[in-house]
Design an enzyme around this catalytic site. Structure first.
Site, PDB file in Angstrom:
ATOM      1  N   GLU A 227      40.746 -25.865  16.727  1.00 41.31           N
ATOM      2  CA  GLU A 227      39.277 -25.871  16.667  1.00 41.31           C
ATOM      3  C   GLU A 227      38.814 -25.424  18.041  1.00 41.31           C
ATOM      4  O   GLU A 227      38.766 -26.219  18.982  1.00 41.31           O
ATOM      5  CB  GLU A 227      38.769 -27.283  16.328  1.00 41.31           C
ATOM      6  CG  GLU A 227      39.183 -27.779  14.947  1.00 41.31           C
ATOM      7  CD  GLU A 227      38.317 -27.209  13.825  1.00 41.31           C
ATOM      8  OE1 GLU A 227      37.206 -26.722  14.104  1.00 41.31           O
ATOM      9  OE2 GLU A 227      38.769 -27.229  12.664  1.00 41.31           O
ATOM     10  N   CYS A 261      30.241 -26.897  20.903  1.00 39.06           N
ATOM     11  CA  CYS A 261      31.059 -25.708  20.588  1.00 39.06           C
ATOM     12  C   CYS A 261      30.279 -24.696  19.765  1.00 39.06           C
ATOM     13  O   CYS A 261      30.517 -23.502  19.881  1.00 39.06           O
ATOM     14  CB  CYS A 261      32.321 -26.127  19.853  1.00 39.06           C
ATOM     15  SG  CYS A 261      31.986 -27.102  18.374  1.00 39.06           S
TER      16      CYS A 261
HETATM   17  P1  NAD Z   1      39.933 -27.882  27.145  1.00 40.38           P
HETATM   18  O1  NAD Z   1      40.638 -26.849  26.331  1.00 40.38           O
HETATM   19  O2  NAD Z   1      39.870 -27.710  28.610  1.00 40.38           O
HETATM   20  O3  NAD Z   1      40.605 -29.316  26.910  1.00 40.38           O
HETATM   21  C1  NAD Z   1      40.775 -29.865  25.613  1.00 40.38           C
HETATM   22  C2  NAD Z   1      41.917 -30.869  25.633  1.00 40.38           C
HETATM   23  O4  NAD Z   1      43.130 -30.182  25.896  1.00 40.38           O
HETATM   24  C3  NAD Z   1      41.793 -31.955  26.703  1.00 40.38           C
HETATM   25  O5  NAD Z   1      42.206 -33.177  26.143  1.00 40.38           O
HETATM   26  C4  NAD Z   1      42.787 -31.495  27.763  1.00 40.38           C
HETATM   27  O6  NAD Z   1      43.344 -32.535  28.523  1.00 40.38           O
HETATM   28  C5  NAD Z   1      43.859 -30.853  26.911  1.00 40.38           C
HETATM   29  N1  NAD Z   1      44.712 -29.889  27.604  1.00 40.38           N
HETATM   30  C6  NAD Z   1      44.467 -29.235  28.752  1.00 40.38           C
HETATM   31  N2  NAD Z   1      45.506 -28.403  29.046  1.00 40.38           N
HETATM   32  C7  NAD Z   1      46.380 -28.537  28.042  1.00 40.38           C
HETATM   33  C8  NAD Z   1      47.644 -27.935  27.739  1.00 40.38           C
HETATM   34  N3  NAD Z   1      48.188 -27.014  28.543  1.00 40.38           N
HETATM   35  N4  NAD Z   1      48.254 -28.280  26.593  1.00 40.38           N
HETATM   36  C9  NAD Z   1      47.706 -29.172  25.754  1.00 40.38           C
HETATM   37  N5  NAD Z   1      46.522 -29.784  25.988  1.00 40.38           N
HETATM   38  C10 NAD Z   1      45.879 -29.469  27.117  1.00 40.38           C
HETATM   39  O7  NAD Z   1      38.498 -28.000  26.490  1.00 40.38           O
HETATM   40  P2  NAD Z   1      37.274 -28.883  26.979  1.00 40.38           P
HETATM   41  O8  NAD Z   1      36.745 -28.324  28.254  1.00 40.38           O
HETATM   42  O9  NAD Z   1      37.632 -30.319  26.915  1.00 40.38           O
HETATM   43  O10 NAD Z   1      36.235 -28.592  25.787  1.00 40.38           O
HETATM   44  C11 NAD Z   1      35.404 -27.479  25.773  1.00 40.38           C
HETATM   45  C12 NAD Z   1      35.920 -26.409  24.830  1.00 40.38           C
HETATM   46  O11 NAD Z   1      36.220 -26.953  23.564  1.00 40.38           O
HETATM   47  C13 NAD Z   1      34.890 -25.324  24.563  1.00 40.38           C
HETATM   48  O12 NAD Z   1      35.533 -24.076  24.561  1.00 40.38           O
HETATM   49  C14 NAD Z   1      34.371 -25.666  23.184  1.00 40.38           C
HETATM   50  O13 NAD Z   1      33.830 -24.582  22.471  1.00 40.38           O
HETATM   51  C15 NAD Z   1      35.598 -26.198  22.544  1.00 40.38           C
HETATM   52  N6  NAD Z   1      35.230 -27.076  21.442  1.00 40.38           N
HETATM   53  C16 NAD Z   1      35.501 -26.693  20.173  1.00 40.38           C
HETATM   54  C17 NAD Z   1      35.111 -27.507  19.126  1.00 40.38           C
HETATM   55  C18 NAD Z   1      35.376 -27.139  17.697  1.00 40.38           C
HETATM   56  O14 NAD Z   1      35.223 -28.007  16.853  1.00 40.38           O
HETATM   57  N7  NAD Z   1      35.755 -25.911  17.397  1.00 40.38           N
HETATM   58  C19 NAD Z   1      34.471 -28.708  19.388  1.00 40.38           C
HETATM   59  C20 NAD Z   1      34.223 -29.057  20.699  1.00 40.38           C
HETATM   60  C21 NAD Z   1      34.606 -28.245  21.733  1.00 40.38           C
END
Ligand code: NAD
Length: 482
Positions: A227, A261
């Site tokens: 997502e 998002c």
């Molecule tokens: P992010 O990708 O930085 O982090 C998301 C999660 O991934 C966190 O828990 C983080 O600790 C973890 N993470 C970080 N590095 C990782 C790795 N190498 N392997 C596995 N996990 C890892 O995202 P964010 O800044 O927390 O959220 C914002 C982003 O999320 C935006 O791009 C937004 O559009 C997207 N988003 C999408 C949805 C959806 O439903 N499609 C909903 C909310 C947010």
């Protein structure tokens, strides 16, 4: 119930990583011994979550606000409490029906054999959640996974630690520790998490991290739901009343201060309507948020890094020649330490500016002039497929046409962000904005294996199609092939 090979020992002895491994092993052992959750237990657990969320709604409001600096209590009640309760109620109402096995027709050639599909829990699944709706985006995948009978390990975001602690409390109070467990940690734990041989990995977060997650999951051939994010466009048909469009754009854009998002990322509007749209957006901000600094409805930016990032992007647009209009109805000076950021409209943007390259994820809204709707469609289709698309047009025929000609995870027509709340719609992206979907039945399906089963009848024609082949088979083949 035997499951994938044992995981390689983790490379460091760090306590978080050890806790991660221990939680995974516990869930895996329970799965190997007891398998998935029966219907009754799923219903009981989901009922308990529902009660817990109702009982702790005020704590959710307080803790999420503490993580944000300030988060509108109404936004938390709508997006983190109501949404979750609504989804659980819907799931509990329909679960028995979703779980029913489905008889399928069998072609004459294979009769009197019978066929059916059953829904089997996938196993031990991983959920990685982001910070922007830190409760909802962790608990909804848990609800979906539990509804399908899975055991779940969850990693919330390291940026929203107070909400993560509350989520942990919920899970400890509601779920046995071998059904759902929470592990805390940042990037290192996230990376180790996605290397575990889950039966499914459900990731919500950025497209950039999604790439790492998918790569790590590929090592175990673990299927993924991603997502992700992207730049969700708004297209306004020239006949649509601009004031109305502006009001709904401001609603979707300033909910959670644009940290959504599916927030509208930029607007495509006919060239000669740009000025009127700017005035309409300013008017809509003024009537929804007459002030910003002390307004409880106006949410802060999550942390200093993101606040600085957004301000740098505004400056980058200015430096490269854009006109930036700040929608700050009272002209208040906003204390940077409280991280409230007014909506900034960017006019005359170019592709060299970061705001037209990256997902904005905050209160900045570029307005891109186009000659007509066809040009807007071409603009959208020339870019990575977005998570959402918004089109304002009362003509259903034109809207149907636009929907057919564009690609996006989901669409709201004549409004913004509300397709997310429709329990009967799949929620997910397409291509770079995501893979797979959830919400309601789609969540149940995501965490289930749809197993096709053919049952041969005692008396059957199997011999007729087996060697040694002879005249009977030849005749049959003639009939079958035609
Ligand atoms: P992010 O990708 O930085 O982090 C998301 C999660 O991934 C966190 O828990 C983080 O600790 C973890 N993470 C970080 N590095 C990782 C790795 N190498 N392997 C596995 N996990 C890892 O995202 P964010 O800044 O927390 O959220 C914002 C982003 O999320 C935006 O791009 C937004 O559009 C997207 N988003 C999408 C949805 C959806 O439903 N499609 C909903 C909310 C947010």
């Amino acid at each position: 119930m035997t499951q994938p090979a044992k995981v390689e020992p983790l490379p460091t002895a760090d306590a978080d990583l050890q806790a991660l491994q221990a939680s995974y092993d516990r869930l895996r052992a329970a799965w190997n011994q007891q398998g998935g959750l029966p219907y009754k237990q799923r219903m009981e657990l989901l009922g308990k979550v529902l009660k817990w969320v109702r009982a702790h709604k005020q704590e959710l409001v307080t803790e999420i606000s503490a993580d944000y600096g300030h988060r509108s209590p109404h936004e938390t009640l709508m997006a983190e409490v109501f949404t979750v309760i609504d989804d659980i109620k819907h799931t509990r109402t329909h679960l028995a029906e979703w779980m029913e096995e489905q008889p399928r027709p069998v072609a004459a050639t294979f009769k009197p054999g019978t066929a059916k599909v059953i829904w089997q829990p996938l196993g031990v699944v991983g959920v990685i959640a982001p910070w922007n709706y830190p409760f909802q985006l962790a608990i909804l995948p848990i609800v979906a996974a539990v509804s399908a009978g899975c055991r779940v390990l969850v990693k919330p975001s390291e940026l929203t630690t107070r909400t993560a602690a509350l989520l942990d409390r919920l899970c400890q109070e509601v779920f046995p520790s071998d059904v759902v467990a929470v592990v805390q940690g940042g990037l290192e734990v996230g990376a180790a998490f996605s290397r575990l041989p889950f039966d499914h990995l459900f990731f919500t977060g950025s497209t950039a991290v999604g790439r790492h997650v998918m790569r790590a999951a590929a090592e175990n051939l673990t299927p993924v739901t991603l997502e992700l994010g992207g730049k969700s466009p708004v297209i306004i048909h020239p006949d649509f009343p601009l004031a109305r469009a502006a009001e709904r754009i401001v609603y979707g854009k300033l909910f959670n201060a644009g940290q959504t998002c599916i927030a509208p990322d930029y607007v495509l509007v006919r060239q000669d309507q740009v000025d009127a749209l700017v005035a309409a957006l300013q008017g809509a901000v003024a009537s929804s948020y007459p002030s910003i600094a002390e307004n409880p409805d106006y949410t802060s930016i999550i942390n200093d890094r993101h606040h600085a990032r957004l301000r740098a992007w505004i400056q980058d647009a200015r430096d490269k020649g854009a006109t930036v209009v700040e929608c700050n109805p009272k002209g208040e000076a906003l204390d940077p330490s409280r991280r409230k950021l007014a909506l900034h409209l960017v006019l005359g943007g170019t592709e060299e500016m970061t705001v037209l390259q990256e997902e904005i994820f905050g209160p900045i809204l570029p307005i891109v002039p186009v000659a007509d709707v066809d040009q807007a469609i071409a603009w959208v289709n020339a870019r990575p497929r977005p998570l959402a698309l918004y089109y304002f047009d009362w003509s259903q025929k034109r809207a149907d046409d636009l929907v057919q000609r564009t690609w996006a995870g989901g669409v709201t027509l004549n409004d913004t962000i509300l397709h997310f709340s429709q329990l009967e719609l799949p929620f997910g992206g397409v291509g770079p904005s995501g893979t797979g979907a959830y919400h309601g039945w789609y969540g149940f399906r995501t965490f289930s294996h749809e197993k096709g089963i053919f049952r041969q009848a005692r008396l059957n024609g199997g011999k007729l199609i087996a060697a040694p082949y002879g005249k009977v088979t030849d005749t049959l083949l003639k009939v079958m092939i035609g």
